[in-house]
Scaffold this active site. Structure first.
Site, PDB file in Angstrom:
ATOM      1  N   HIS A   1       5.171  -6.656  -0.544  1.00 11.01           N
ATOM      2  CA  HIS A   1       6.536  -6.714  -1.046  1.00 11.01           C
ATOM      3  C   HIS A   1       7.276  -7.573  -0.026  1.00 11.01           C
ATOM      4  CE1 HIS A   1       5.249  -3.363  -3.459  1.00 11.01           C
ATOM      5  NE2 HIS A   1       6.410  -3.287  -4.059  1.00 11.01           N
TER       6      HIS A   1
ATOM      7  N   HIS B   1       3.243   0.257  -9.672  1.00 12.46           N
ATOM      8  CA  HIS B   1       3.294   1.460  -8.817  1.00 12.46           C
ATOM      9  C   HIS B   1       2.855   2.654  -9.660  1.00 12.46           C
ATOM     10  CE1 HIS B   1       5.411  -0.386  -5.352  1.00 12.46           C
ATOM     11  NE2 HIS B   1       5.766  -1.236  -6.304  1.00 12.46           N
TER      12      HIS B   1
ATOM     13  N   GLN C   1       5.630   2.141   2.099  1.00  8.90           N
ATOM     14  CA  GLN C   1       6.929   2.104   1.414  1.00  8.90           C
ATOM     15  C   GLN C   1       8.120   2.253   2.358  1.00  8.90           C
ATOM     16  OE1 GLN C   1       8.125   2.460  -2.447  1.00  8.90           O
ATOM     17  NE2 GLN C   1       9.563   1.533  -1.010  1.00  8.90           N
TER      18      GLN C   1
ATOM     19  N   HIS D   1       1.124  -6.349 -10.447  1.00  7.53           N
ATOM     20  CA  HIS D   1       1.992  -5.590  -9.532  1.00  7.53           C
ATOM     21  C   HIS D   1       2.521  -4.336 -10.215  1.00  7.53           C
ATOM     22  CE1 HIS D   1       4.803  -5.540  -5.946  1.00  7.53           C
ATOM     23  NE2 HIS D   1       5.258  -4.549  -6.706  1.00  7.53           N
TER      24      HIS D   1
ATOM     25  N   ASP E   1       5.619  -3.812 -12.412  1.00  3.25           N
ATOM     26  CA  ASP E   1       6.190  -3.130 -11.251  1.00  3.25           C
ATOM     27  C   ASP E   1       6.383  -1.628 -11.495  1.00  3.25           C
ATOM     28  OD1 ASP E   1       7.077  -2.841  -8.666  1.00  3.25           O
ATOM     29  OD2 ASP E   1       8.934  -3.973  -8.916  1.00  3.25           O
TER      30      ASP E   1
ATOM     31  N   GLU F   1      12.399  -8.629  -0.932  1.00  3.56           N
ATOM     32  CA  GLU F   1      12.983  -8.076  -2.178  1.00  3.56           C
ATOM     33  C   GLU F   1      14.429  -7.734  -1.870  1.00  3.56           C
ATOM     34  OE1 GLU F   1      11.061  -4.654  -3.864  1.00  3.56           O
ATOM     35  OE2 GLU F   1      12.177  -4.813  -5.743  1.00  3.56           O
TER      36      GLU F   1
HETATM   37 FE   FE2 Z   1       6.821  -3.143  -6.227  1.00  3.30          FE
END
Ligand code: FE2
Length: 387
Positions: A210, A59, A152, A57, A309, A213
């Site tokens: 996701h 970005h 996102q 995971h 992440d 979270e």
């Molecule tokens: Fe993430």
């Protein structure tokens, strides 16, 4: 004649050091004192040799953008998303590629040979998608980069996200993403999970959302994700990332949920470095840790991996993409100090993560890809700490 021979390798589950012989890009022999000659021979000096680290995971589009346009003051997920929205219109393909390639260099230097990166599709120009598809090709000879189409700003909440997600998948993005807890209502969140899973099913793709979270124990989109996995027959192809609301859920409900996750073979990815810093920000004392129920999930047979992440971006101001740092934090936050648990924390950044990405021929047995890492750690040093 072998292509490559690693001598004196300490290998997990082997009582004494072994040699590892490789030919045509595959491991062909793992045994003590291989007699064959090799074109290249490396003495591992009894240091630990493992299959490579895998980050399940990440970005890659936001990485190394720390401080642009400013630093996240509250340290929350929501300020991070707001900051990223400010930065997005100023991004260029070249800028993203340059930062991503630098990160890939850091990753490989630390033994990471596969990364699943989410890529933000909430941008009419799909700048990050174009950049990371190029990066995926550039790094192919030495790094498996898997991309997730990630809305996102919300699949429903961001106008046009559905079309942009379709375009991203048409361009070759590998996995379907989502962010149900960021939609306007719980109902929208659940509906986004249903629609995104249907898209994955129709295209034969994997899903990685996701999911929940949040510190809100009522955020229960993992329940819908599990039920859609079951309904559409997506067993083993779906991942719930973060799942931090499970930290705050009622124990009885969480127990039921985890057995449903096991039944539908949904993978879980915790991101210990990020979860411990972003979650619990509205708590006074006691402050929640926020990480999902890693130990309990593992005990139920759920495949749990740890991701990095973020590295130096709007959500996380630290990091160098060292997966051992991730495992170390996961072990501490999850109180996984037993021998088996420590082993599982290591698996969470190696074999469990490889399972999330569905990597083929991953491992250190004959027939596996000849990809491995020699760590500066040896059984000999442990046995003789003073020398
Ligand atoms: Fe993430």
């Amino acid at each position: 004649m072998l292509d490559l021979l690693i001598r004196n390798a300490t290998v997990i589950d082997q009582p004494s050091p072994v040699d590892i012989g490789c030919q045509n890009g595959r491991i062909s022999l793992v045994e003590p004192h291989i007699q064959a000659q090799a074109e290249t021979e490396i003495d591992a000096e009894q240091q630990l040799v493992t299959a490579p680290f895998v980050d399940s995971h990440f970005h890659m589009d936001s990485t190394l953008s720390y401080g642009r346009p400013r630093v996240n003051q509250s340290g929350t997920l929501l300020e991070g998303i707001a900051l990223w929205s400010e930065l997005k219109p100023h991004l260029t393909v070249d800028d993203i590629k340059q930062r991503a390639l630098t990160l890939c260099g850091w990753a490989v230097a630390q033994g990471n040979l596969a990364i699943r990166s989410h890529v933000d599709i909430c941008d009419p120009t799909l700048t990050a998608v174009h950049a990371l598809l190029d990066v995926r090709e550039t790094v192919k000879p030495y790094l498996d980069l898997q991309l997730v189409a990630f809305p996102q700003d919300g699949y429903f909440r961001y106008a046009g996200a559905a079309d942009l997600l379709t375009r991203a998948l048409d361009l070759g993005v590998d996995v379907v993403g989502g962010i149900p807890h960021f939609e306007r209502t719980m109902a929208d969140g659940a509906q986004s999970v249903r629609e995104l899973c249907q898209i994955a099913e129709a295209r034969g793709l994997m899903v990685d959302m996701h999911c929940d979270e949040s510190d809100d124990p009522q955020s229960r989109h993992i329940e819908t994700l599990v039920s859609e996995t079951q309904r559409l027959g997506l067993h083993g192809r779906v991942t719930g990332s973060h799942l931090t609301s499970m930290h705050s859920m009622d124990n009885y409900y969480a127990g039921k949920l985890m057995s449903l996750m096991a039944e539908s073979q949904v993978h879980a990815v915790a991101n210990p470095l990020i979860n411990i810093t972003l979650q619990g920000r509205s708590d006074s004392y006691p402050k929640r840790r926020g990480m999902t129920r890693v130990k309990e999930m593992m005990q139920l047979g759920i495949n749990v991996a740890f991701g990095h992440d973020c590295v130096l971006d709007p959500w996380y101001s630290l990091g160098s993409h060292d997966m051992l740092e991730v495992a170390n934090m996961g072990l501490h936050v999850g109180q996984m100090t037993g021998i088996t648990e420590m082993r599982q924390a290591f698996n969470a950044v190696t074999s469990h993560a490889a399972e999330v990405l569905a990597l083929e021929n991953y491992g250190l047995e004959p027939g596996c890809n000849a990809d491995m890492v020699i760590l500066q750690f040896s059984q000999a040093e442990l046995n003789n700490p003073i020398h």
